[in-house]
Design a protein around this motif. Structure first.
Motif, mmCIF file in Angstrom:
data_model
loop_
_atom_site.group_PDB
_atom_site.id
_atom_site.type_symbol
_atom_site.label_atom_id
_atom_site.label_comp_id
_atom_site.label_asym_id
_atom_site.label_seq_id
_atom_site.Cartn_x
_atom_site.Cartn_y
_atom_site.Cartn_z
ATOM 1 N N LEU A 11 0.830 -1.199 0.000
ATOM 2 C CA LEU A 11 0.000 0.000 0.000
ATOM 3 C C LEU A 11 0.868 1.253 0.000
ATOM 4 C CD1 LEU A 11 -2.878 1.168 0.175
ATOM 5 C CD2 LEU A 11 -2.684 0.996 2.662
ATOM 6 N N ILE A 12 1.879 1.267 0.802
ATOM 7 C CA ILE A 12 2.778 2.421 0.876
ATOM 8 C C ILE A 12 3.523 2.612 -0.443
ATOM 9 C CG2 ILE A 12 4.868 3.304 2.000
ATOM 10 C CD1 ILE A 12 3.698 2.006 4.604
ATOM 11 N N ASP A 13 4.011 1.530 -1.020
ATOM 12 C CA ASP A 13 4.728 1.624 -2.301
ATOM 13 C C ASP A 13 3.815 2.158 -3.410
ATOM 14 O OD1 ASP A 13 7.042 0.697 -1.144
ATOM 15 O OD2 ASP A 13 6.805 -1.361 -1.863
ATOM 16 N N VAL A 14 2.579 1.702 -3.432
ATOM 17 C CA VAL A 14 1.638 2.160 -4.458
ATOM 18 C C VAL A 14 1.323 3.638 -4.247
ATOM 19 C CG1 VAL A 14 -0.690 1.908 -5.379
ATOM 20 C CG2 VAL A 14 0.670 -0.124 -4.889
ATOM 21 N N LEU A 15 1.085 4.023 -3.010
ATOM 22 C CA LEU A 15 0.790 5.431 -2.736
ATOM 23 C C LEU A 15 1.960 6.329 -3.111
ATOM 24 C CD1 LEU A 15 -1.145 5.068 0.630
ATOM 25 C CD2 LEU A 15 -2.082 5.705 -1.605
ATOM 26 N N LYS A 16 3.170 5.879 -2.856
ATOM 27 C CA LYS A 16 4.356 6.651 -3.263
ATOM 28 C C LYS A 16 4.422 6.774 -4.782
ATOM 29 C CE LYS A 16 7.425 5.620 0.625
ATOM 30 N NZ LYS A 16 8.653 4.892 1.018
ATOM 31 N N ALA A 17 4.128 5.678 -5.477
ATOM 32 C CA ALA A 17 4.162 5.710 -6.944
ATOM 33 C C ALA A 17 3.115 6.674 -7.488
ATOM 34 C CB ALA A 17 3.935 4.303 -7.507
ATOM 35 N N LEU A 18 1.961 6.727 -6.847
ATOM 36 C CA LEU A 18 0.875 7.587 -7.309
ATOM 37 C C LEU A 18 1.021 9.033 -6.851
ATOM 38 C CD1 LEU A 18 -2.143 5.172 -6.782
ATOM 39 C CD2 LEU A 18 -0.941 5.704 -8.916
ATOM 40 N N ALA A 19 1.972 9.295 -5.972
ATOM 41 C CA ALA A 19 2.157 10.652 -5.448
ATOM 42 C C ALA A 19 2.707 11.610 -6.501
ATOM 43 C CB ALA A 19 3.086 10.624 -4.232
ATOM 44 N N ASN A 20 3.328 11.075 -7.538
ATOM 45 C CA ASN A 20 3.855 11.919 -8.604
ATOM 46 C C ASN A 20 2.743 12.176 -9.618
ATOM 47 O OD1 ASN A 20 4.988 12.131 -11.460
ATOM 48 N ND2 ASN A 20 6.796 12.548 -10.211
ATOM 49 N N PRO A 21 2.426 13.449 -9.902
ATOM 50 C CA PRO A 21 1.309 13.738 -10.807
ATOM 51 C C PRO A 21 1.487 13.200 -12.227
ATOM 52 C CG PRO A 21 2.295 15.788 -9.975
ATOM 53 C CD PRO A 21 3.025 14.648 -9.352
ATOM 54 N N VAL A 22 2.710 13.134 -12.716
ATOM 55 C CA VAL A 22 2.925 12.609 -14.074
ATOM 56 C C VAL A 22 2.670 11.103 -14.098
ATOM 57 C CG1 VAL A 22 4.599 12.280 -15.944
ATOM 58 C CG2 VAL A 22 4.521 14.454 -14.698
ATOM 59 N N ARG A 23 3.170 10.390 -13.100
ATOM 60 C CA ARG A 23 2.924 8.944 -13.050
ATOM 61 C C ARG A 23 1.424 8.661 -12.939
ATOM 62 N NH1 ARG A 23 7.947 8.626 -9.671
ATOM 63 N NH2 ARG A 23 6.617 8.765 -7.826
ATOM 64 N N LEU A 24 0.727 9.442 -12.134
ATOM 65 C CA LEU A 24 -0.711 9.282 -11.995
ATOM 66 C C LEU A 24 -1.418 9.550 -13.328
ATOM 67 C CD1 LEU A 24 -3.070 8.723 -10.076
ATOM 68 C CD2 LEU A 24 -3.056 11.151 -9.493
ATOM 69 N N GLN A 25 -0.973 10.575 -14.049
ATOM 70 C CA GLN A 25 -1.568 10.903 -15.344
ATOM 71 C C GLN A 25 -1.322 9.800 -16.366
ATOM 72 O OE1 GLN A 25 -3.488 13.880 -16.372
ATOM 73 N NE2 GLN A 25 -3.918 12.178 -17.729
ATOM 74 N N VAL A 26 -0.109 9.266 -16.402
ATOM 75 C CA VAL A 26 0.212 8.185 -17.341
ATOM 76 C C VAL A 26 -0.661 6.968 -17.042
ATOM 77 C CG1 VAL A 26 1.990 6.534 -18.056
ATOM 78 C CG2 VAL A 26 2.548 8.967 -17.855
ATOM 79 N N LEU A 27 -0.822 6.636 -15.780
ATOM 80 C CA LEU A 27 -1.669 5.504 -15.414
ATOM 81 C C LEU A 27 -3.106 5.744 -15.879
ATOM 82 C CD1 LEU A 27 -1.427 2.771 -13.965
ATOM 83 C CD2 LEU A 27 -2.183 3.939 -11.891
ATOM 84 N N SER A 28 -3.571 6.968 -15.771
ATOM 85 C CA SER A 28 -4.901 7.327 -16.254
ATOM 86 C C SER A 28 -4.986 7.182 -17.775
ATOM 87 C CB SER A 28 -5.233 8.756 -15.832
ATOM 88 O OG SER A 28 -6.460 9.166 -16.357
ATOM 89 N N TRP A 29 -3.987 7.664 -18.498
ATOM 90 C CA TRP A 29 -3.971 7.543 -19.958
ATOM 91 C C TRP A 29 -3.998 6.083 -20.391
ATOM 92 C CZ3 TRP A 29 0.684 11.332 -20.545
ATOM 93 C CH2 TRP A 29 0.232 12.660 -20.484
ATOM 94 N N LEU A 30 -3.284 5.238 -19.664
ATOM 95 C CA LEU A 30 -3.204 3.820 -20.034
ATOM 96 C C LEU A 30 -4.532 3.098 -19.834
ATOM 97 C CD1 LEU A 30 0.331 2.839 -18.691
ATOM 98 C CD2 LEU A 30 -0.376 3.169 -21.078
#
Length: 109
Positions: A11-30
């Motif tokens: 859970l912590i690792d995922v939240l850290k990964a999603l904390a970056n707005p670009v990574r979150l945006q890329v995940l949304s685009w995918l």
């Protein structure tokens, strides 16, 4: 200090990964690759193999090394899977893992 159990660590690792707005945006685009990436230029089915990292890089406007680093963080967190096709790496969402994260988050908060 208490020891973290394996699900909390995830859970912590995922939240850290999603904390970056670009990574979150890329995940949304995918989530809808055909809507956000040029499918005519792809060499593989975006739902089966994923989107080529060069297309992700072009859409973000970031350096290839930065995009590769971001995608590695998302992959380590279990949010995306990579597939090599020739010299290109393609990424797609891991929907099962994302659903498990959402369920774990719901139980944790």
């Amino acid at each position: 200090m208490t020891a973290r159990t394996e699900p909390q660590l995830d859970l912590i690792d995922v939240l850290k990964a999603l904390a970056n707005p670009v990574r979150l945006q890329v995940l949304s685009w995918l989530r809808e690759p055909e809507r956000h990436f040029p499918m005519a230029e792809g060499i593989a089915d975006p739902h089966e193999a994923g989107v080529c990292v060069s297309h992700i890089q072009a859409k973000t406007g970031l350096a290839q090394s930065t995009v590769s680093s971001y995608m590695a963080v998302l992959e380590r967190a279990g949010l995306v899977r990579s597939t090599r096709i020739g010299k290109w790496t393609h990424y797609r969402r891991d929907e099962e893992r994302i659903a498990a994260f959402v369920a774990l988050l719901g139980r944790s908060l």
